[in-house]
Enzyme design. Structure first.
Site, PDB file in Angstrom:
ATOM      1  N   LYS B  80     -27.293  14.299  14.645  1.00 54.59           N
ATOM      2  CA  LYS B  80     -27.136  15.758  14.550  1.00 54.59           C
ATOM      3  C   LYS B  80     -28.501  16.409  14.367  1.00 54.59           C
ATOM      4  CE  LYS B  80     -24.231  19.182  12.132  1.00 54.59           C
ATOM      5  NZ  LYS B  80     -23.254  19.400  11.029  1.00 54.59           N
ATOM      6  N   SER B 155     -19.190  21.942  12.334  1.00 51.51           N
ATOM      7  CA  SER B 155     -20.389  22.256  13.076  1.00 51.51           C
ATOM      8  C   SER B 155     -20.940  21.062  13.867  1.00 51.51           C
ATOM      9  CB  SER B 155     -21.468  22.735  12.105  1.00 51.51           C
ATOM     10  OG  SER B 155     -21.811  21.715  11.188  1.00 51.51           O
ATOM     11  N   SER B 179     -17.491  19.642   8.334  1.00 50.47           N
ATOM     12  CA  SER B 179     -18.165  19.554   9.636  1.00 50.47           C
ATOM     13  C   SER B 179     -18.335  18.150  10.193  1.00 50.47           C
ATOM     14  CB  SER B 179     -19.529  20.230   9.572  1.00 50.47           C
ATOM     15  OG  SER B 179     -19.355  21.613   9.434  1.00 50.47           O
TER      16      SER B 179
END
Lengths: 98, 497
Positions: B80, B155, B179
Site C-alpha cells: 500500500k 482505503s 481499510s
C-alpha cells in the site's frame, strides 16, 4: 447542539490553512451539517462517570540516549523539498514587512 | 508459467526453496500479469520492475549459495502506497505528495526486504487512507476484479484488488476503520488488522495515529499468517509499539480446529441496512462453526451502535493534526510561491490544490470537533464512547473466545454510487470500526457469494488484544471447511480478466 454554517466553515478553513473556493464552502457546509447531526449523539450517552480513552495503549514517553549516530545527509533530507538553497529549506516570506 | 500467478504464497516459497522455479521467474510472471491487466484494474500506482527483479535475483543467489531461505523468500508482494519506500515514489494516494521519493524505509518495508519478500510496487488507495471505496485516490479509482465497474473497498482497494486479480499473492494494507478487512470482504480475499501496536507504524504516513494499524492481506489464511509473522514485532522507533512476543499465528492457522471454542455472535451487527445475501452467508458460517464443534452464543455489545459516530469525530480530529505537516515547506507540492505571497498564503494555496474533497472535509470536521466550545461535546464525548466500547469488548470476551459478524453490511457497490453521500459511504465501516477504537485484533475472510449479485461476502472474526492467533485458528477452520464444500477456493469463481 448547533449545526454548522457557511461562515463557520470559512473560519475553520482559515484555521486549517485551506484556501477553499466559494462553491466548496457551500458544499461542505451542507455536508458537514448532515455529518455533525449524525455524530452528535455521542454526547447523549457518555456521562461524567465515564473516563475518556484517547488511545488503546497506555502511552509512555520514549527517550533515546543522547549520542551521535548516523542520520540522513543534508542532501537526502532536502531531496524532497520544493525549494532549497545553501543546504537549507528555502521558504517563502514568513515575517511581515511592517 | 501463467500458473505461477495462481500459486499461494506458501506454495510459491516452497517451489523456490526446492529449486522448481526461480524467484526471478516468479517475479517476472507477476510483472507480466500486472502488465496485462492493471490498465483496467488500476491496482498499482507505481510498479518497481527493477527493484523487484533485483530482490528476486538476491533470493536466487542466496539459494545458489546454499543459504537457508525464510518462509516467504522470493514471494511477490503489493505494498500500500502509505508506507515509505527508500528510492521508490510514495504518495499516500494524494496529489500533495506526487513525485515524492522517501529517503528512508518504513520499519515494515525493511522487514519485508529482510524476509526476502519481493516488493512489486505501490498500490492505489483512498487519499491518506480516508475512504471506503478507493474512489478518493487522486490517481483514479481501482476496479474490483469481480466486476470492474464496482468498488474494491477502501482505503486499501489497490492491495485487495492486486490479490484478487492474481497480480500478487501477498499484499499489505492499513486499517484505521476497516481499510484492510472491508476491501478483503468485497474482493473475496483475507485481511487482518493485527492488535494495535503489534506492527510498527514507523514510516506509515499517519492518518489517525491512535487507530492506524498496518497488517497482512493474502488469498489464504495461512499466507496471511506467514506475512503476519514477517512484519509483526517490537520496534524501538515506534513509541506505541508493544514489546511482547508475537502470538503463534502460523501454528494457529495450520490447526484448523475450533472444537471447544466459544464463539459470540454480535447481536447489534444485523438488521436494517444489511443486505439479505450477506446475512444469509453469515448465518450459514455461524451454522458451520457449530457443525465444526464450536459453541455459539449470542452476545450484546450495546455501545457498538455508537462506534461510527465516535470514529467520525476521533479520526478526523487526529487527521487534522497529522496533516498539518503538509505545509509546502519541506516536501511535496508547493503552489503560489511567486515571491509576493507569505509562507502562510503559500501553505493555504498548496493545501487547497493538493488535497482532495474527502481529506478537506475531514480536516474541517476535525478542526471543528477540537475547537474551543465544542471539544467536550464532540471529541471528549467520543473518547468516552471509546471507553464504553472497550468495556463491551471486555464483557464479551469474558464469556467467549472470539466474536463474529459480517465484515460489511453489503457487497461491493458500483463506483460512483455513494461518492457524494459521505454518510452512506461511512456505513461500509459499520462492523469494522469498534475494533479500531478498542485496539483489538480482527480478520475478514471470504464466506461465499451473495446469491442476489454473485459478489463476495466477508466473515469478520474479532479477538482480544494480543490474541491474534485465535483469528487464525477460527479462520483456518472455516476456510478449510468451505473450500472442501465448494471443491475449490472462492476466487476460482471470479471472472477471468
Amino acid at each position: 447542539m448547533p449545526g454548522i454554517t457557511r461562515e463557520e466553515v470559512a473560519h475553520l478553513a482559515r484555521l486549517s490553512r485551506l484556501e477553499l473556493q466559494a462553491e466548496e464552502l457551500d458544499h461542505f457546509a451542507e455536508q458537514l451539517d448532515v455529518i455533525i447531526g449524525a455524530v452528535a449523539r455521542v454526547s447523549e450517552v457518555a456521562g461524567q462517570d465515564v473516563p475518556p480513552t484517547s488511545h488503546p495503549l497506555p502511552l509512555t514517553n520514549v527517550m533515546r540516549a543522547d549520542e551521535v549516530r548516523p542520520s540522513l545527509t543534508p542532501e537526502e533530507a532536502l531531496a524532497g523539498a520544493p525549494a532549497a538553497e545553501e543546504q537549507r529549506f528555502r521558504v517563502p516570506q514568513i515575517l511581515g514587512e511592517d | 508459467m501463467t500458473d505461477l500467478i495462481r500459486y499461494t504464497a506458501a506454495e510459491t516459497a516452497s517451489a523456490i526453496a526446492k529449486g522448481d522455479v526461480s524467484a526471478v521467474e516468479v517475479a517476472q510472471a507477476h510483472l507480466d500479469r500486472i502488465d496485462a491487466v492493471d490498465k483496467r484494474v488500476n491496482a498499482f500506482l507505481h510498479v518497481d520492475t527493477e527493484g523487484a527483479l533485483s530482490a528476486a535475483r538476491a533470493v536466487d543467489a542466496k539459494r545458489a549459495k546454499g543459504e537457508e531461505l525464510g518462509p516467504l523468500a522470493g514471494v511477490p508482494l503489493a505494498l500500500k502506497d502509505v508506507f515509505t519506500t527508500k528510492g521508490v515514489p510514495t504518495t499516500a494516494g494524494s496529489k500533495i505528495l506526487e513525485g515524492w521519493v522517501p529517503p528512508y524505509d518504513a520499519t515494515l518495508t525493511g522487514r519485508l526486504k529482510d524476509a526476502g519478500i519481493v516488493i512489486l510496487g505501490k498500490t492505489n488507495m483512498d487519499e491518506f487512507a480516508m475512504g471506503s471505496s478507493t474512489e478518493n485516490s487522486a490517481y483514479g479509482p481501482t476496479g474490483n476484479p469481480w466486476d470492474l465497474s464496482r468498488i474494491p473497498g477502501g482505503s486499501g482497494g489497490g492491495s485487495a484488488a492486486a490479490l484478487a486479480a492474481f497480480e500478487a499473492p501477498l499484499a499489505i494494507g492499513t486499517d484505521t476503520g476497516g481499510s484492510i478487512r472491508q476491501p478483503g470482504a468485497v474482493t473475496g480475499t483475507v485481511g487482518v488488522k493485527p492488535t494495535y501496536g503489534s506492527v510498527s507504524r514507523y514510516g506509515l504516513i499517519a492518518f489517525s495515529s491512535s487507530l492506524d494499524q498496518g497488517g497482512p492481506c493474502a488469498r489464504t489464511v495461512l499466507d496471511t499468517a506467514l506475512l503476519h509473522e514477517a512484519i509483526a514485532g517490537y520496534d524501538p522507533l515506534d513509541s506505541t509499539s508493544i514489546n511482547a512476543p508475537v502470538p503463534a499465528v502460523v501454528e494457529a492457522a495450520k490447526l484448523r480446529d475450533v472444537r471447544g471454542m466459544r464463539i459470540g455472535v454480535v447481536k447489534e451487527f444485523a438488521g436494517e441496512g444489511y443486505q439479505a445475501g450477506v446475512m444469509q452467508r453469515f448465518n450459514e458460517s455461524v451454522e458451520l462453526l457449530r457443525e465444526l464443534g464450536a459453541e455459539v452464543v449470542e452476545v450484546s455489545c450495546p455501545s457498538f451502535t455508537l462506534a461510527m459516530p465516535a470514529y467520525y469525530l476521533i479520526a478526523p480530529s487526529e487527521a487534522s493534526s497529522n496533516l498539518a505537516r503538509f505545509d509546502a515547506m519541506r516536501y511535496g507540492l508547493r503552489v503560489g510561491d511567486d515571491g509576493t505571497r507569505s509562507a502562510e498564503d503559500v501553505t493555504a494555496l498548496t493545501r487547497e490544490a493538493g488535497f482532495g474533497p474527502e481529506v478537506k472535509r475531514r480536516i474541517i470536521l476535525g478542526t471543528y470537533a477540537l475547537s474551543s466550545g465544542y471539544y467536550d461535546a464532540y471529541y471528549g464525548s467520543a473518547q468516552k464512547v471509546r471507553t464504553l466500547i472497550s468495556r463491551d469488548f471486555d464483557a464479551a470476551f469474558a464469556g467467549v473466545d472470539v466474536l463474529v459478524s459480517p465484515t460489511t453490511p453489503t457487497t461491493a457497490f458500483p463506483i460512483g454510487e455513494r461518492a457524494d453521500d459521505p454518510l452512506a459511504m461511512y456505513l461500509a465501516d459499520l462492523c469494522t470500526i469498534p475494533s479500531n477504537l478498542a485496539g483489538n485484533a480482527a480478520m475478514s475472510l471470504p464466506c461465499g457469494l451473495a446469491p442476489e449479485d454473485n459478489l463476495p461476502v466477508g466473515l469478520q472474526i474479532i479477538a482480544p488484544a494480543m490474541a491474534d492467533d485465535r483469528l487464525y485458528r477460527v479462520g483456518g477452520a472455516v476456510e478449510a471447511a468451505l473450500n472442501d464444500k465448494w471443491g475449490h477456493t472462492l476466487l476460482e469463481e471470479a471472472p477471468a480478466l
